[in-house]
Design a protein around this motif. Structure first.
Motif, PDB file in Angstrom:
ATOM      1  N   CYS A  10      26.143   0.797  35.850  1.00  0.00           N
ATOM      2  CA  CYS A  10      26.962  -0.352  36.204  1.00  0.00           C
ATOM      3  C   CYS A  10      27.247  -0.367  37.691  1.00  0.00           C
ATOM      4  O   CYS A  10      27.440   0.672  38.305  1.00  0.00           O
ATOM      5  CB  CYS A  10      28.270  -0.322  35.420  1.00  0.00           C
ATOM      6  N   ASN A  11      27.279  -1.563  38.241  1.00  0.00           N
ATOM      7  CA  ASN A  11      27.565  -1.756  39.654  1.00  0.00           C
ATOM      8  C   ASN A  11      29.052  -1.514  39.904  1.00  0.00           C
ATOM      9  O   ASN A  11      29.905  -2.320  39.538  1.00  0.00           O
ATOM     10  CB  ASN A  11      27.171  -3.184  40.043  1.00  0.00           C
ATOM     11  N   ASN A  12      29.336  -0.385  40.528  1.00  0.00           N
ATOM     12  CA  ASN A  12      30.733   0.025  40.724  1.00  0.00           C
ATOM     13  C   ASN A  12      31.392  -0.655  41.919  1.00  0.00           C
ATOM     14  O   ASN A  12      32.579  -0.470  42.163  1.00  0.00           O
ATOM     15  CB  ASN A  12      30.804   1.550  40.854  1.00  0.00           C
ATOM     16  N   VAL A  13      30.628  -1.455  42.647  1.00  0.00           N
ATOM     17  CA  VAL A  13      31.199  -2.233  43.762  1.00  0.00           C
ATOM     18  C   VAL A  13      31.610  -3.609  43.232  1.00  0.00           C
ATOM     19  O   VAL A  13      32.729  -4.076  43.416  1.00  0.00           O
ATOM     20  CB  VAL A  13      30.174  -2.374  44.906  1.00  0.00           C
ATOM     21  N   GLU A  14      30.665  -4.218  42.501  1.00  0.00           N
ATOM     22  CA  GLU A  14      30.892  -5.541  41.914  1.00  0.00           C
ATOM     23  C   GLU A  14      32.022  -5.493  40.877  1.00  0.00           C
ATOM     24  O   GLU A  14      32.803  -6.433  40.740  1.00  0.00           O
ATOM     25  CB  GLU A  14      29.582  -5.965  41.235  1.00  0.00           C
ATOM     26  N   ILE A  70      22.846  -2.685  34.542  1.00  0.00           N
ATOM     27  CA  ILE A  70      21.382  -2.678  34.597  1.00  0.00           C
ATOM     28  C   ILE A  70      20.885  -1.640  33.591  1.00  0.00           C
ATOM     29  O   ILE A  70      21.622  -0.734  33.206  1.00  0.00           O
ATOM     30  CB  ILE A  70      20.825  -2.355  36.000  1.00  0.00           C
ATOM     31  N   PHE A  71      19.634  -1.829  33.176  1.00  0.00           N
ATOM     32  CA  PHE A  71      19.030  -0.959  32.171  1.00  0.00           C
ATOM     33  C   PHE A  71      17.730  -0.369  32.726  1.00  0.00           C
ATOM     34  O   PHE A  71      16.895  -1.117  33.237  1.00  0.00           O
ATOM     35  CB  PHE A  71      18.693  -1.752  30.908  1.00  0.00           C
ATOM     36  N   ILE A  72      17.571   0.926  32.624  1.00  0.00           N
ATOM     37  CA  ILE A  72      16.296   1.536  33.014  1.00  0.00           C
ATOM     38  C   ILE A  72      15.666   2.175  31.782  1.00  0.00           C
ATOM     39  O   ILE A  72      16.245   3.079  31.174  1.00  0.00           O
ATOM     40  CB  ILE A  72      16.484   2.584  34.124  1.00  0.00           C
ATOM     41  N   ARG A 109      24.642  12.543  39.721  1.00  0.00           N
ATOM     42  CA  ARG A 109      23.697  12.993  40.752  1.00  0.00           C
ATOM     43  C   ARG A 109      22.304  13.225  40.154  1.00  0.00           C
ATOM     44  O   ARG A 109      21.311  12.701  40.646  1.00  0.00           O
ATOM     45  CB  ARG A 109      24.222  14.292  41.381  1.00  0.00           C
ATOM     46  N   GLU A 110      22.235  13.967  39.029  1.00  0.00           N
ATOM     47  CA  GLU A 110      20.945  14.255  38.404  1.00  0.00           C
ATOM     48  C   GLU A 110      20.267  12.969  37.918  1.00  0.00           C
ATOM     49  O   GLU A 110      19.059  12.782  38.080  1.00  0.00           O
ATOM     50  CB  GLU A 110      21.103  15.187  37.187  1.00  0.00           C
ATOM     51  N   ILE A 111      21.067  12.080  37.309  1.00  0.00           N
ATOM     52  CA  ILE A 111      20.474  10.854  36.750  1.00  0.00           C
ATOM     53  C   ILE A 111      19.973   9.953  37.882  1.00  0.00           C
ATOM     54  O   ILE A 111      18.908   9.345  37.786  1.00  0.00           O
ATOM     55  CB  ILE A 111      21.491  10.125  35.842  1.00  0.00           C
ATOM     56  N   ARG A 112      20.723   9.884  38.974  1.00  0.00           N
ATOM     57  CA  ARG A 112      20.261   9.093  40.137  1.00  0.00           C
ATOM     58  C   ARG A 112      18.945   9.634  40.658  1.00  0.00           C
ATOM     59  O   ARG A 112      18.052   8.875  41.039  1.00  0.00           O
ATOM     60  CB  ARG A 112      21.313   9.131  41.242  1.00  0.00           C
ATOM     61  N   GLU A 113      18.815  10.953  40.683  1.00  0.00           N
ATOM     62  CA  GLU A 113      17.599  11.559  41.211  1.00  0.00           C
ATOM     63  C   GLU A 113      16.394  11.244  40.309  1.00  0.00           C
ATOM     64  O   GLU A 113      15.320  10.904  40.785  1.00  0.00           O
ATOM     65  CB  GLU A 113      17.807  13.073  41.289  1.00  0.00           C
ATOM     66  N   ILE A 114      16.609  11.322  38.994  1.00  0.00           N
ATOM     67  CA  ILE A 114      15.496  11.107  38.054  1.00  0.00           C
ATOM     68  C   ILE A 114      15.053   9.641  38.014  1.00  0.00           C
ATOM     69  O   ILE A 114      13.881   9.343  37.857  1.00  0.00           O
ATOM     70  CB  ILE A 114      15.897  11.598  36.627  1.00  0.00           C
ATOM     71  N   GLN A 134      25.460   2.546  44.453  1.00  0.00           N
ATOM     72  CA  GLN A 134      26.416   1.553  43.928  1.00  0.00           C
ATOM     73  C   GLN A 134      26.304   1.362  42.413  1.00  0.00           C
ATOM     74  O   GLN A 134      27.089   0.629  41.828  1.00  0.00           O
ATOM     75  CB  GLN A 134      26.318   0.209  44.658  1.00  0.00           C
ATOM     76  N   TYR A 135      25.327   2.029  41.798  1.00  0.00           N
ATOM     77  CA  TYR A 135      25.238   2.007  40.332  1.00  0.00           C
ATOM     78  C   TYR A 135      25.659   3.349  39.754  1.00  0.00           C
ATOM     79  O   TYR A 135      25.083   4.386  40.121  1.00  0.00           O
ATOM     80  CB  TYR A 135      23.816   1.669  39.874  1.00  0.00           C
TER      81      TYR A 135
END
Lengths: 169, 169
Positions: free
Chosen positions: B79-83, B45-47, B120-125, B131-132
């Motif tokens: 990237c989806n680390n589960v898929e 995915i792209f943000i 962690r920081e990127i998920r927060e922002i 799962q990504y």
């Protein structure tokens, strides 16, 4: 225009029974050196495998590796996991992508064979030391098929604006 | 000729103060969909991050992330680390490489900002769910520098024939 060039690359799994001159293989690897890597470490190495017995062994590492049997050339792309501890997989992926695109530019076909699950077998076949992790094996040859593009997820499903979940459009 | 296209891509860290139209960003991401992925799972995915405050935060995740401050657009590639449990890093690298090359084809400049150490920081922002895994952040803009190519290791040092250690030439 090189956008079409990116869009027309396909994974090729059927190859003509025709050898590839060494000069062409070298040209492809020469271009691959220009892939980007973290801090320009270039932690990759390439092992060109033409020997049919070795390719036969590589083609048996898992069930999707069969194109390595028919393709005249297999290129094992491995990365120094000591020199590039965190990013060796992505560095190596970049060099592999450059190999695929350089081959495409020269009229050759490739398919990316997954290597990450089978380091032990690949090390045995190619003599790779422990500090190199095989990340990909490229099957390389003159294409004997013209596959249609595989379906792609629509952009709306995978692209977001500012935060996850906020549609781009 | 698209070999030159591959050889002339550079990492760009200085950008013009000029916005990029949404249509151009979408065109780049549209092309990135055509990157190869294991079993065509396309787990990426792209943000697209344009907000200056968010880019400022991203630019502070580590000391090499500063180009995200000046570039008008940051693209977080996750990237989806589960898929795609085993190959999410390399799949994501391929999509990132396609973004860089599509941008290059359209006259834009990019640099790959390492993301693997700072999930962690990127998920927060960006609000990315667990799962990504963020694999790369691309700084994207109109280039304000023309860097020379960085030195590359000679082919002889990194390419082997049949087995590790046997020179290709």
């Amino acid at each position: 225009m090189c956008i079409d060039f990116l869009l027309t690359r396909r994974s090729i799994r059927k190859f003509e029974k025709k050898d590839i001159p060494d000069s062409v293989v070298k040209k492809i690897l020469d271009i691959a050196r220009y892939a980007p890597s973290a801090r320009n470490r270039q932690p990759w190495i390439f092992i060109v495998v033409k020997d049919p017995e070795a390719r036969e062994k590589l083609s048996n590492i898992h069930k999707w590796a069969y194109p390595l049997r028919e393709a005249p050339v297999a290129i094992v792309v491995a990365c120094n996991n000591v020199e590039s501890r965190v990013s060796y997989q992505v560095d190596c992926a970049n060099a592999t992508m450059y190999i695929m695109l350089a081959a495409h530019a020269l009229g050759l076909g490739t398919v990316w064979i997954q290597a990450l699950r089978n380091p032990r077998e690949i090390r045995e076949i190619t003599g790779l030391p422990e500090q190199y992790t095989p990340v990909a094996i490229i099957a390389l040859g003159y294409p004997a098929e013209k596959p249609e593009p595989k379906p792609r997820k629509p952009l709306d499903e995978i692209a977001f604006r500012e935060r996850y979940g906020e549609k781009l459009s």
